[in-house]
Design a protein around this motif. Structure first.
Motif, PDB file in Angstrom:
ATOM      1  N   ARG A  35      16.945 -98.606-120.554  1.00  0.00           N
ATOM      2  CA  ARG A  35      16.161 -98.569-121.787  1.00  0.00           C
ATOM      3  C   ARG A  35      14.679 -98.426-121.489  1.00  0.00           C
ATOM      4  O   ARG A  35      14.057 -99.312-120.924  1.00  0.00           O
ATOM      5  CB  ARG A  35      16.376 -99.823-122.621  1.00  0.00           C
ATOM      6  N   SER A  36      14.133 -97.294-121.889  1.00  0.00           N
ATOM      7  CA  SER A  36      12.691 -97.073-121.860  1.00  0.00           C
ATOM      8  C   SER A  36      12.342 -96.268-123.100  1.00  0.00           C
ATOM      9  O   SER A  36      11.866 -95.152-123.025  1.00  0.00           O
ATOM     10  CB  SER A  36      12.264 -96.339-120.593  1.00  0.00           C
ATOM     11  N   THR A  37      12.631 -96.863-124.251  1.00  0.00           N
ATOM     12  CA  THR A  37      12.562 -96.136-125.522  1.00  0.00           C
ATOM     13  C   THR A  37      11.174 -95.961-126.078  1.00  0.00           C
ATOM     14  O   THR A  37      10.989 -95.196-127.006  1.00  0.00           O
ATOM     15  CB  THR A  37      13.430 -96.843-126.583  1.00  0.00           C
ATOM     16  N   SER A  42      10.191-101.286-130.115  1.00  0.00           N
ATOM     17  CA  SER A  42      10.166-101.647-128.690  1.00  0.00           C
ATOM     18  C   SER A  42      10.186-103.160-128.472  1.00  0.00           C
ATOM     19  O   SER A  42      10.522-103.623-127.403  1.00  0.00           O
ATOM     20  CB  SER A  42       8.963-101.025-127.991  1.00  0.00           C
ATOM     21  N   ASN A  60      12.979-103.393-123.753  1.00  0.00           N
ATOM     22  CA  ASN A  60      12.335-102.184-123.256  1.00  0.00           C
ATOM     23  C   ASN A  60      11.970-102.323-121.775  1.00  0.00           C
ATOM     24  O   ASN A  60      11.648-103.397-121.296  1.00  0.00           O
ATOM     25  CB  ASN A  60      11.086-101.891-124.086  1.00  0.00           C
ATOM     26  N   LYS A  61      12.044-101.190-121.059  1.00  0.00           N
ATOM     27  CA  LYS A  61      11.742-101.089-119.628  1.00  0.00           C
ATOM     28  C   LYS A  61      12.650-101.983-118.784  1.00  0.00           C
ATOM     29  O   LYS A  61      12.245-102.531-117.765  1.00  0.00           O
ATOM     30  CB  LYS A  61      10.276-101.382-119.357  1.00  0.00           C
ATOM     31  N   LYS A  62      13.899-102.105-119.222  1.00  0.00           N
ATOM     32  CA  LYS A  62      14.906-102.889-118.499  1.00  0.00           C
ATOM     33  C   LYS A  62      16.161-102.037-118.326  1.00  0.00           C
ATOM     34  O   LYS A  62      16.395-101.078-119.060  1.00  0.00           O
ATOM     35  CB  LYS A  62      15.298-104.145-119.288  1.00  0.00           C
ATOM     36  N   TYR A  63      16.975-102.423-117.353  1.00  0.00           N
ATOM     37  CA  TYR A  63      18.305-101.838-117.218  1.00  0.00           C
ATOM     38  C   TYR A  63      19.294-102.958-116.937  1.00  0.00           C
ATOM     39  O   TYR A  63      18.927-104.039-116.476  1.00  0.00           O
ATOM     40  CB  TYR A  63      18.350-100.755-116.132  1.00  0.00           C
ATOM     41  N   GLN A 102      21.648 -93.799-120.921  1.00  0.00           N
ATOM     42  CA  GLN A 102      20.262 -93.994-121.330  1.00  0.00           C
ATOM     43  C   GLN A 102      20.205 -94.191-122.840  1.00  0.00           C
ATOM     44  O   GLN A 102      20.834 -93.449-123.587  1.00  0.00           O
ATOM     45  CB  GLN A 102      19.453 -92.756-120.931  1.00  0.00           C
ATOM     46  N   LYS A 128      14.090 -93.213-113.224  1.00  0.00           N
ATOM     47  CA  LYS A 128      13.741 -94.119-114.318  1.00  0.00           C
ATOM     48  C   LYS A 128      13.853 -95.580-113.881  1.00  0.00           C
ATOM     49  O   LYS A 128      13.029 -96.409-114.238  1.00  0.00           O
ATOM     50  CB  LYS A 128      14.628 -93.855-115.530  1.00  0.00           C
ATOM     51  N   LYS A 131      10.940 -97.537-112.347  1.00  0.00           N
ATOM     52  CA  LYS A 131       9.892 -98.032-113.232  1.00  0.00           C
ATOM     53  C   LYS A 131      10.373 -99.168-114.122  1.00  0.00           C
ATOM     54  O   LYS A 131       9.671 -99.585-115.031  1.00  0.00           O
ATOM     55  CB  LYS A 131       9.371 -96.890-114.098  1.00  0.00           C
ATOM     56  N   MET A 132      11.595 -99.648-113.888  1.00  0.00           N
ATOM     57  CA  MET A 132      12.191-100.690-114.717  1.00  0.00           C
ATOM     58  C   MET A 132      12.520-101.912-113.873  1.00  0.00           C
ATOM     59  O   MET A 132      12.491-101.858-112.652  1.00  0.00           O
ATOM     60  CB  MET A 132      13.491-100.193-115.360  1.00  0.00           C
TER      61      MET A 132
END
Length: 139
Positions: A35-37, A42, A60-63, A102, A128, A131-132
């Motif tokens: 998730r980097s929506t 957000s 956001n910015k997590k997986y 994604q 991606k 950056k998470m």
């Protein structure tokens, strides 16, 4: 004597066949949700589902990483305000492999948006993920 030897052989063959099927059913793979929506919603955690089972609330910015049985799985995301109408993406999971999904947030007119999950290629997913950070608690 022959009947007992034959019965033992048949028993061994049946047992090995059942054991092989059982081991096949235990094979697993992984689904990564990324998730980097960006801006729309957000601040809200999106609820991730695999086969109608809630597995994670992803920010956001997590997986997140989920181990699942080999085969096809329906995966979808929903924002807490929405009740139904989600479209599920079918992910094919192979033994020992990773399938990447994604989260996509399409912004429409008047601040409306559509939220869904889409399978992505491994090379794009790995870029991606750099950056998470992994969400290990996830709930």
């Amino acid at each position: 004597m022959r009947k007992s030897v034959f019965a033992i052989l048949v028993s061994l063959v049946v047992t090995s066949f059942v054991s092989a099927q059982y081991k096949e059913n235990l094979q697993t793979g992984k689904i990564y949700f990324l998730r980097s929506t960006g801006l729309p919603a957000s601040g809200n955690g999106f609820k991730m589902f695999i086969d109608d089972k809630f597995v994670c609330k992803l920010n956001n910015k997590k997986y997140s990483v989920h181990e699942v049985a080999v085969g096809k799985h329906n995966c979808f995301v929903k924002e807490k305000k929405k009740e139904s109408g989600e479209s599920a993406e079918k992910f094919e999971v192979e033994a020992g492999k990773i399938t990447y999904g994604q989260l996509i947030c399409e912004v429409g007119l008047f601040k409306s948006y559509r939220l869904y999950c889409e399978e992505v290629a491994e090379d794009l997913a790995k870029k991606k993920i750099e950056k998470m950070s992994e969400d290990t608690k996830c709930l």
